[in-house]
Structure formats: C-alpha cells, structure tokens
Write a protein that holds these residues in place. Sequence first.
Motif, PDB file in Angstrom:
ATOM      1  N   SER A  87       0.751  -0.346   0.063  1.00 48.34           N
ATOM      2  CA  SER A  87      -0.133  -0.442   0.224  1.00 48.34           C
ATOM      3  C   SER A  87       1.416   0.951  -0.262  1.00 48.34           C
ATOM      4  O   SER A  87       1.773   1.436   0.871  1.00 48.34           O
ATOM      5  CB  SER A  87      -0.997  -0.017   1.108  1.00 48.34           C
ATOM      6  N   GLN A 109      -1.634  -2.453  -6.112  1.00 45.04           N
ATOM      7  CA  GLN A 109      -0.947  -2.203  -4.458  1.00 45.04           C
ATOM      8  C   GLN A 109      -2.066  -3.505  -4.319  1.00 45.04           C
ATOM      9  O   GLN A 109      -2.686  -4.397  -4.438  1.00 45.04           O
ATOM     10  CB  GLN A 109      -1.818  -1.317  -3.962  1.00 45.04           C
ATOM     11  N   ARG A 113      -4.884  -0.012   0.601  1.00 43.74           N
ATOM     12  CA  ARG A 113      -6.008   0.655   2.071  1.00 43.74           C
ATOM     13  C   ARG A 113      -7.527   1.565   2.311  1.00 43.74           C
ATOM     14  O   ARG A 113      -7.222   2.613   1.268  1.00 43.74           O
ATOM     15  CB  ARG A 113      -4.944   1.166   3.583  1.00 43.74           C
ATOM     16  N   ARG A 115     -11.009   3.516   4.196  1.00 41.71           N
ATOM     17  CA  ARG A 115     -11.308   4.036   4.718  1.00 41.71           C
ATOM     18  C   ARG A 115     -12.460   2.942   5.787  1.00 41.71           C
ATOM     19  O   ARG A 115     -12.427   1.990   5.084  1.00 41.71           O
ATOM     20  CB  ARG A 115     -12.341   4.979   4.807  1.00 41.71           C
ATOM     21  N   LYS A 180     -18.551   5.115  -6.894  1.00 38.01           N
ATOM     22  CA  LYS A 180     -17.776   5.418  -6.505  1.00 38.01           C
ATOM     23  C   LYS A 180     -16.647   4.896  -7.533  1.00 38.01           C
ATOM     24  O   LYS A 180     -16.315   4.610  -8.350  1.00 38.01           O
ATOM     25  CB  LYS A 180     -17.332   4.221  -5.845  1.00 38.01           C
TER      26      LYS A 180
HETATM   27  C1  BTN Z   1     -11.704   5.133   0.345  1.00 37.08           C
HETATM   28  O1  BTN Z   1     -12.405   5.931  -0.446  1.00 37.08           O
HETATM   29  O2  BTN Z   1     -11.682   4.115   1.377  1.00 37.08           O
HETATM   30  C2  BTN Z   1     -10.177   5.428   1.243  1.00 37.08           C
HETATM   31  C3  BTN Z   1      -9.323   4.815  -0.131  1.00 37.08           C
HETATM   32  C4  BTN Z   1      -7.708   5.124  -0.710  1.00 37.08           C
HETATM   33  C5  BTN Z   1      -7.028   4.435  -1.106  1.00 37.08           C
HETATM   34  C6  BTN Z   1      -5.987   5.077  -1.819  1.00 37.08           C
HETATM   35  S1  BTN Z   1      -5.105   3.895  -3.442  1.00 37.08           S
HETATM   36  C7  BTN Z   1      -3.215   4.950  -2.500  1.00 37.08           C
HETATM   37  C8  BTN Z   1      -3.076   4.898  -0.683  1.00 37.08           C
HETATM   38  N1  BTN Z   1      -2.378   4.020  -0.246  1.00 37.08           N
HETATM   39  C9  BTN Z   1      -3.734   2.945   0.142  1.00 37.08           C
HETATM   40  O3  BTN Z   1      -3.718   1.970   0.733  1.00 37.08           O
HETATM   41  N2  BTN Z   1      -5.123   3.576   0.341  1.00 37.08           N
HETATM   42  C10 BTN Z   1      -4.609   4.641  -0.438  1.00 37.08           C
END
Ligand code: BTN
Length: 315
Positions: A87, A109, A113, A115, A180
């Motif tokens: 990530s 990735q 990750r 939210r 989304k």
């Molecule tokens: C969401 O809407 O749940 C948030 C998503 C966020 C994704 C980005 S991709 C780059 C960064 N690295 C991660 O592991 N997550 C964020």
Amino acid sequence: MLRILADGQIHSAKQLINQLALSSIAELELAISTLFDLGIKFYSPRADTYQLISTLELLDRSCILAALPVNNQQRLALLEIHSVLDSTNQYVLAQQHQVVPYVCLAEYQTAGRGRQGRQWISPYGSGLCLSIKQYYETINKSLTGLNIALAVTVVRVLSLIGATEVGLKWPNDILWRGHKLAGLLLETRYKKGCEIVIGIGINVKSPPISKNTITQPWVDLYTILGQPISRNVLAAMLIDHCLQTLIIYPQVGLTAFLDDWHNFDLSYGQTVTLSKQAEVITGTAWGIDDEEGSLLLQVGNEKRRFVCGEVSLRL
Ligand code: BTN
C-alpha cells in the motif's frame, strides 16, 4: 516487458526475447505469467505473439515532474514511483526519513487500504494510487477539516479535467451519479510533530472487475469523460493542488474550501444514516461545521455533530 507491450501492438516472442536479452522462452513465459498474476490481460493474436488488451500509459517520473509548475517542482522533496507495493500509504508511513513533501505512487497495490478497514482495489496501471507525506511541527487546525480540504481539492482537479457531476459524500468519498470514483485515506503519526499521509485512489480506466471483488457500484474517469486522460498529467495536477492545500489549510483552515464543499456536497438536505459503533442514527444532513469540518446532522429536534473516523455515512 510491460514498457514494450504498453503500445498495444502485437509483439512476437522472438522479438521480446531479443529486446529483453532473455536467455530462453521459459524466462519469457515466467515474465508473462508474472504479468498475468498482476491482472494484466493479453491477447495472443497469432501463435507466439502477445498484445495487451488495450494500450497502457505507465507512470513516468520525468513526465510527472515536467507537468508540475516550477514552484512545486522545487518544493517537492521526493517523488517515487513503484511498480508493486502493498500500500502506498503503508510504505510511506514506514519510511523513517523526514524528507517532505514526499510523494509515492504505485501501479498496483497488493493490500490497498480504504477507509474503515476496507480494501482499495485497483487493477495494475488502471488508476492512480498516490500518497503524499507532509510533516507539521504543530498544527492547530482540525484533521477532519484537512480531510475535507483535501477532498475538495481532489474534486476541484477532477472538475478542471472536465469531469462533471462529481460530488462528495462526507467526509471524503468521491462519487459520480452514486458510483464510487475516488477516495481519500488520511493517516497520521505523531512523532515530535505530526506526520500526515494522504492517500488518494482514483479509478482512471479500469477493466471489468467482478462484482464479487468490488461490491459497491463504481465508475472510472474514462466512462465519465468519454475519452482517455493521461495518468501522468492527472498525477501532476493532483500533486500540485494538494501541495498547495497542505500549505494553505494550516494558515486559513476551511475558509478557502467551504464554498466548494457546499457546491460538491451530495448529502445537503438529505436524509442520511450514520453508523457510530453499534448505534445507527438517521437524520437530515445540513453541511459541515466551518471550523472543524464535522458533519451537522438534525436528529429529531436535536442538532448533532460528528467528526470523521467515528462514523460511516449512507445516503
Ligand atoms: C476510501 O475511499 O476508502 C479511501 C481509499 C484510499 C485509497 C488510496 S490508494 C493510495 C493510498 N494507499 C492506500 O493503501 N490507500 C490509499
């Protein structure tokens, strides 16, 4: 090999072996199966030929730097591009140095990750997975507000490239017609001062993804715009505008973002449902608090506020 195949043309096994100076067909097959495992899809129009299902614009550090305005070319302390990471947020948080602003992108990735413990899934080279790290010795403004300011910033960039009807679901879900499109994940680490990592994920041009993999309705920019957009140019615009926000927000707080929040707010005046631990609360959303960016919700006769991190919101 992907750089060669990225043009979307037909390439013969013999040509690939020569260009890549491989010693055997077995080595080529290994490379092909590695790409396959990353979800990269090929045709084989004739025996011993390979062609990507569509052209692929790979991320390119020098293209991104060249597309940045000079002030932010100079300000940016470090820009890294990786092919595969677990990530980008995780990677950037794990780096011990404090060379900031630090930007890291990955084509793919393995453990992206989202939210509230969710996953962020983006097939290889199909979106933007970007993290920006900044360090503040002190920050006397709310982090919910920073989340809001950055989400507004991303939607402003999407508007600049011509994506209309894109809106925000508090605090930082980016949606188009209920689908989304993008999301932000802000993570912090307190160590003397405050390290902030902003992760941004955007669907740019995604191959069909099985409904079992991503259950939520989603959309990509290609569908919205009806034409391709350069991932490198988009990355540069996001970096440019986010760096600006990271400077402005600690000085002026949400004042520079409230009007646009209101323009982009998808839940204003709507009945929404919030989950807060075991509690489910239904009420009418009336925008955000000017100082903190917390959600203002009318529940019966009562006006309540919620800070992000503690709730999930359904429209
Ligand atoms: C969401 O809407 O749940 C948030 C998503 C966020 C994704 C980005 S991709 C780059 C960064 N690295 C991660 O592991 N997550 C964020």
